[in-house]
Design a protein around this motif. Sequence first.
Motif, PDB file in Angstrom:
ATOM      1  N   GLY A 449      16.362  -2.499  28.505  1.00 32.11           N
ATOM      2  CA  GLY A 449      16.359  -3.657  29.393  1.00 32.11           C
ATOM      3  C   GLY A 449      15.134  -4.533  29.302  1.00 32.11           C
ATOM      4  O   GLY A 449      15.064  -5.556  29.974  1.00 32.11           O
ATOM      5  N   ILE A 450      14.138  -4.149  28.471  1.00 33.62           N
ATOM      6  CA  ILE A 450      12.922  -4.965  28.330  1.00 33.62           C
ATOM      7  C   ILE A 450      12.678  -5.199  26.848  1.00 33.62           C
ATOM      8  O   ILE A 450      12.477  -4.254  26.082  1.00 33.62           O
ATOM      9  CB  ILE A 450      11.689  -4.287  28.961  1.00 33.62           C
ATOM     10  N   ASP A 451      12.698  -6.458  26.418  1.00 31.06           N
ATOM     11  CA  ASP A 451      12.471  -6.784  25.020  1.00 31.06           C
ATOM     12  C   ASP A 451      10.992  -6.630  24.666  1.00 31.06           C
ATOM     13  O   ASP A 451      10.112  -6.997  25.437  1.00 31.06           O
ATOM     14  CB  ASP A 451      12.910  -8.233  24.728  1.00 31.06           C
ATOM     15  N   GLY A 452      10.735  -6.104  23.459  1.00 33.98           N
ATOM     16  CA  GLY A 452       9.380  -6.052  22.929  1.00 33.98           C
ATOM     17  C   GLY A 452       8.497  -4.960  23.476  1.00 33.98           C
ATOM     18  O   GLY A 452       7.287  -4.998  23.282  1.00 33.98           O
ATOM     19  N   LEU A 453       9.056  -3.968  24.163  1.00 34.36           N
ATOM     20  CA  LEU A 453       8.237  -2.909  24.743  1.00 34.36           C
ATOM     21  C   LEU A 453       8.753  -1.540  24.289  1.00 34.36           C
ATOM     22  O   LEU A 453       9.944  -1.255  24.426  1.00 34.36           O
ATOM     23  CB  LEU A 453       8.246  -2.987  26.275  1.00 34.36           C
ATOM     24  N   ARG A 454       7.862  -0.708  23.747  1.00 37.74           N
ATOM     25  CA  ARG A 454       8.192   0.656  23.356  1.00 37.74           C
ATOM     26  C   ARG A 454       7.225   1.614  24.035  1.00 37.74           C
ATOM     27  O   ARG A 454       6.094   1.248  24.343  1.00 37.74           O
ATOM     28  CB  ARG A 454       8.110   0.841  21.830  1.00 37.74           C
ATOM     29  N   VAL A 455       7.677   2.838  24.233  1.00 34.24           N
ATOM     30  CA  VAL A 455       6.817   3.891  24.769  1.00 34.24           C
ATOM     31  C   VAL A 455       6.571   4.887  23.641  1.00 34.24           C
ATOM     32  O   VAL A 455       7.514   5.423  23.050  1.00 34.24           O
ATOM     33  CB  VAL A 455       7.470   4.605  25.966  1.00 34.24           C
ATOM     34  N   VAL A 456       5.301   5.114  23.333  1.00 33.30           N
ATOM     35  CA  VAL A 456       4.934   5.997  22.222  1.00 33.30           C
ATOM     36  C   VAL A 456       3.916   7.013  22.734  1.00 33.30           C
ATOM     37  O   VAL A 456       2.699   6.830  22.598  1.00 33.30           O
ATOM     38  CB  VAL A 456       4.357   5.193  21.033  1.00 33.30           C
ATOM     39  N   ASP A 457       4.395   8.063  23.377  1.00 37.82           N
ATOM     40  CA  ASP A 457       3.516   9.140  23.822  1.00 37.82           C
ATOM     41  C   ASP A 457       4.360  10.378  24.098  1.00 37.82           C
ATOM     42  O   ASP A 457       5.575  10.391  23.851  1.00 37.82           O
ATOM     43  CB  ASP A 457       2.685   8.724  25.051  1.00 37.82           C
ATOM     44  N   ALA A 458       3.748  11.418  24.641  1.00 40.72           N
ATOM     45  CA  ALA A 458       4.444  12.687  24.840  1.00 40.72           C
ATOM     46  C   ALA A 458       5.525  12.604  25.910  1.00 40.72           C
ATOM     47  O   ALA A 458       6.397  13.469  25.975  1.00 40.72           O
ATOM     48  CB  ALA A 458       3.433  13.777  25.205  1.00 40.72           C
ATOM     49  N   SER A 459       5.511  11.545  26.720  1.00 39.25           N
ATOM     50  CA  SER A 459       6.490  11.461  27.813  1.00 39.25           C
ATOM     51  C   SER A 459       7.908  11.258  27.327  1.00 39.25           C
ATOM     52  O   SER A 459       8.865  11.452  28.084  1.00 39.25           O
ATOM     53  CB  SER A 459       6.109  10.332  28.771  1.00 39.25           C
ATOM     54  N   ILE A 460       8.088  10.858  26.055  1.00 36.43           N
ATOM     55  CA  ILE A 460       9.449  10.596  25.578  1.00 36.43           C
ATOM     56  C   ILE A 460      10.096  11.851  25.007  1.00 36.43           C
ATOM     57  O   ILE A 460      11.251  11.824  24.603  1.00 36.43           O
ATOM     58  CB  ILE A 460       9.455   9.457  24.536  1.00 36.43           C
ATOM     59  N   MET A 461       9.362  12.975  24.959  1.00 30.38           N
ATOM     60  CA  MET A 461       9.960  14.217  24.469  1.00 30.38           C
ATOM     61  C   MET A 461      11.031  14.699  25.446  1.00 30.38           C
ATOM     62  O   MET A 461      10.762  14.837  26.650  1.00 30.38           O
ATOM     63  CB  MET A 461       8.889  15.309  24.328  1.00 30.38           C
ATOM     64  N   PRO A 462      12.249  14.959  25.002  1.00 28.02           N
ATOM     65  CA  PRO A 462      13.287  15.479  25.902  1.00 28.02           C
ATOM     66  C   PRO A 462      12.873  16.792  26.555  1.00 28.02           C
ATOM     67  O   PRO A 462      13.139  17.038  27.723  1.00 28.02           O
ATOM     68  CB  PRO A 462      14.492  15.680  24.976  1.00 28.02           C
ATOM     69  N   THR A 463      12.212  17.648  25.755  1.00 30.82           N
ATOM     70  CA  THR A 463      11.674  18.913  26.262  1.00 30.82           C
ATOM     71  C   THR A 463      10.260  19.075  25.723  1.00 30.82           C
ATOM     72  O   THR A 463      10.050  18.997  24.505  1.00 30.82           O
ATOM     73  CB  THR A 463      12.532  20.114  25.804  1.00 30.82           C
ATOM     74  N   ILE A 464       9.295  19.247  26.600  1.00 32.89           N
ATOM     75  CA  ILE A 464       7.908  19.368  26.165  1.00 32.89           C
ATOM     76  C   ILE A 464       7.732  20.669  25.383  1.00 32.89           C
ATOM     77  O   ILE A 464       8.196  21.740  25.806  1.00 32.89           O
ATOM     78  CB  ILE A 464       6.944  19.342  27.369  1.00 32.89           C
ATOM     79  N   VAL A 465       7.048  20.588  24.258  1.00 31.87           N
ATOM     80  CA  VAL A 465       6.820  21.764  23.428  1.00 31.87           C
ATOM     81  C   VAL A 465       5.914  22.749  24.168  1.00 31.87           C
ATOM     82  O   VAL A 465       5.116  22.367  25.024  1.00 31.87           O
ATOM     83  CB  VAL A 465       6.195  21.369  22.078  1.00 31.87           C
ATOM     84  N   SER A 466       6.037  24.020  23.798  1.00 32.36           N
ATOM     85  CA  SER A 466       5.254  25.046  24.492  1.00 32.36           C
ATOM     86  C   SER A 466       3.808  25.081  24.018  1.00 32.36           C
ATOM     87  O   SER A 466       2.931  25.569  24.708  1.00 32.36           O
ATOM     88  CB  SER A 466       5.907  26.419  24.288  1.00 32.36           C
ATOM     89  N   GLY A 467       3.552  24.565  22.808  1.00 30.42           N
ATOM     90  CA  GLY A 467       2.190  24.577  22.278  1.00 30.42           C
ATOM     91  C   GLY A 467       1.449  23.291  22.594  1.00 30.42           C
ATOM     92  O   GLY A 467       1.821  22.522  23.490  1.00 30.42           O
ATOM     93  N   ASN A 468       0.388  23.047  21.847  1.00 33.49           N
ATOM     94  CA  ASN A 468      -0.419  21.848  22.024  1.00 33.49           C
ATOM     95  C   ASN A 468       0.407  20.610  21.657  1.00 33.49           C
ATOM     96  O   ASN A 468       1.093  20.587  20.638  1.00 33.49           O
ATOM     97  CB  ASN A 468      -1.676  21.928  21.141  1.00 33.49           C
ATOM     98  N   THR A 469       0.354  19.570  22.489  1.00 30.62           N
ATOM     99  CA  THR A 469       1.166  18.371  22.258  1.00 30.62           C
ATOM    100  C   THR A 469       0.488  17.354  21.345  1.00 30.62           C
ATOM    101  O   THR A 469       1.076  16.306  21.053  1.00 30.62           O
ATOM    102  CB  THR A 469       1.480  17.686  23.601  1.00 30.62           C
ATOM    103  N   ASN A 470      -0.723  17.633  20.867  1.00 27.84           N
ATOM    104  CA  ASN A 470      -1.458  16.652  20.082  1.00 27.84           C
ATOM    105  C   ASN A 470      -0.725  16.297  18.789  1.00 27.84           C
ATOM    106  O   ASN A 470      -0.454  15.124  18.502  1.00 27.84           O
ATOM    107  CB  ASN A 470      -2.857  17.173  19.770  1.00 27.84           C
ATOM    108  N   ALA A 471      -0.398  17.320  17.987  1.00 23.47           N
ATOM    109  CA  ALA A 471       0.249  17.069  16.697  1.00 23.47           C
ATOM    110  C   ALA A 471       1.618  16.408  16.864  1.00 23.47           C
ATOM    111  O   ALA A 471       1.927  15.428  16.171  1.00 23.47           O
ATOM    112  CB  ALA A 471       0.357  18.373  15.906  1.00 23.47           C
TER     113      ALA A 471
END
Length: 488
Positions: A449-471
């Motif tokens: 619904g918003i043109d020109g905007l993307r989210v690029v971080d760990a919040s878009i993971m459907p399920t957060i990994v159990s280990g470190n999220t950096n990689a």
Amino acid sequence: MTKKPNFWKCILGVTVLALLFIGTWASVRAPRTTAANLAPAVAAKLTTSTGTTAAPVVPVPTPVTHVSVINNGAFELEGNITLGGNGDDWINLNCPGATPTPTAATSTGVIPYDGKNYTQGGSKDIYDINANTTTSTNWLWTQSSVPDKNLISNAYAAEYSLPDSNGNPETLLYVGGDRFTNNGDAFIGVWFFQSPVFTVPNSPGTFRSGDTTAAPLAQHVFGDILILADFTQGGTAASPKVFKWVAPCTDDTTAFPPIVAGNCPIAGRTAKGAVISNCQKGGTLCDITPPPALPGTPVFNQGFSNGSLQTIPTACQSTWQFTSKTGTPTGTIDVNEFFEVGINLTALGLGAECFPTFAVETRSSQSVDAQLKAFVLHSFENCGVSCVKTVAETAVCFGTDVHYTYEADNPFPVDLTATVRDDEGTPSSPDPTVPGSDDVVDAHLRVRGIDGLRVVDASIMPTIVSGNTNAPTIMIAEKAADLIKTGA
């Protein structure tokens, strides 16, 4: 006795000198096979014998062809109201139940003139709607008479979202109208406001951000758009000028150094280096009109008036009423009484704006500081809604009823029908067969619904990994970069 030089000693000396020269030359040259086999990332930083670093290879962006406002298959901009088989026209946009079904993202339908006219000297396009939000007014209105040539009978507008040559959406705006008579030249202005603007009765009437006298006085927002089109007697085509509200307007010389940052790109420099400014009289508007299109290239701003009679279908005349002063039959628009303009906002460096309100106005002349005459003001598109969920109980025991209150607020003048759905605090899909169809971002990380905007971080993971999220987050960023580069 004369001694002759030893022949073989001479040959040996020449050979030694040759070997020394070859060795010296080879020591300053990179082996061809080694340089050719270096990985691209290393080769980009290869240090030469002179001590300088080679410039990295910069990807060349794919050239884009913007969408023309004419002959684009979505809307017919050609100086009439009838369908010609090349997209929508005002007939099917303005007549309920007409076919084919309109494809416009937004369409207002017919908005009749309700007798409102600007009054007093502060009603000019170069002035802010109001000098502040409390007491100081500029634009004022009343329901008095204006010359017949300045009377608008109806106004209408539409917005389309069409893909450019790379598949990216572009925003195109179309505005039309009809006027009471074709006497004299027609000087038409169109405002697209990024905030709600209402006419509130008073003595004289004011322009406010709400529909009561208690609402703050309305003001322009940086980036509001003004379109000016002049239709002279006998002329059916016009190249509208496009302006952006940037008060205070300052010259930006980035494209013509020496560089001085500003909010209005200059048109160029004179032979002596003086700035050719696009800032208009009053210092509030920046002229962003594109240069004339070359033959065979897309047109980004165009206007037409009708060169022949236009007849509104009888079935549509209850909502699209028109009577001409010239004496044509009811529902028949005489020559030069209809006008329409179109602009491609994206091609002008805009396109991300949202306009809850627009106005069509007549003006005393083609000057940017002309006195404003009659106008039609109306809502255009909805630009957002807020929803709040509250619960009355502070503590809940098992088996006890809980009372929730849902409040949806639409701060814009466009009527909106909304459905409130409670996901009970957990992600769910409106359609169980389509997993993730109500996610905030789509598969390309674009915010829905918003043109020109993307989210690029760990919040878009459907399920957060159990280990470190950096990689994983770094890999998400790598993927996002590829999507942006390819225009996906």
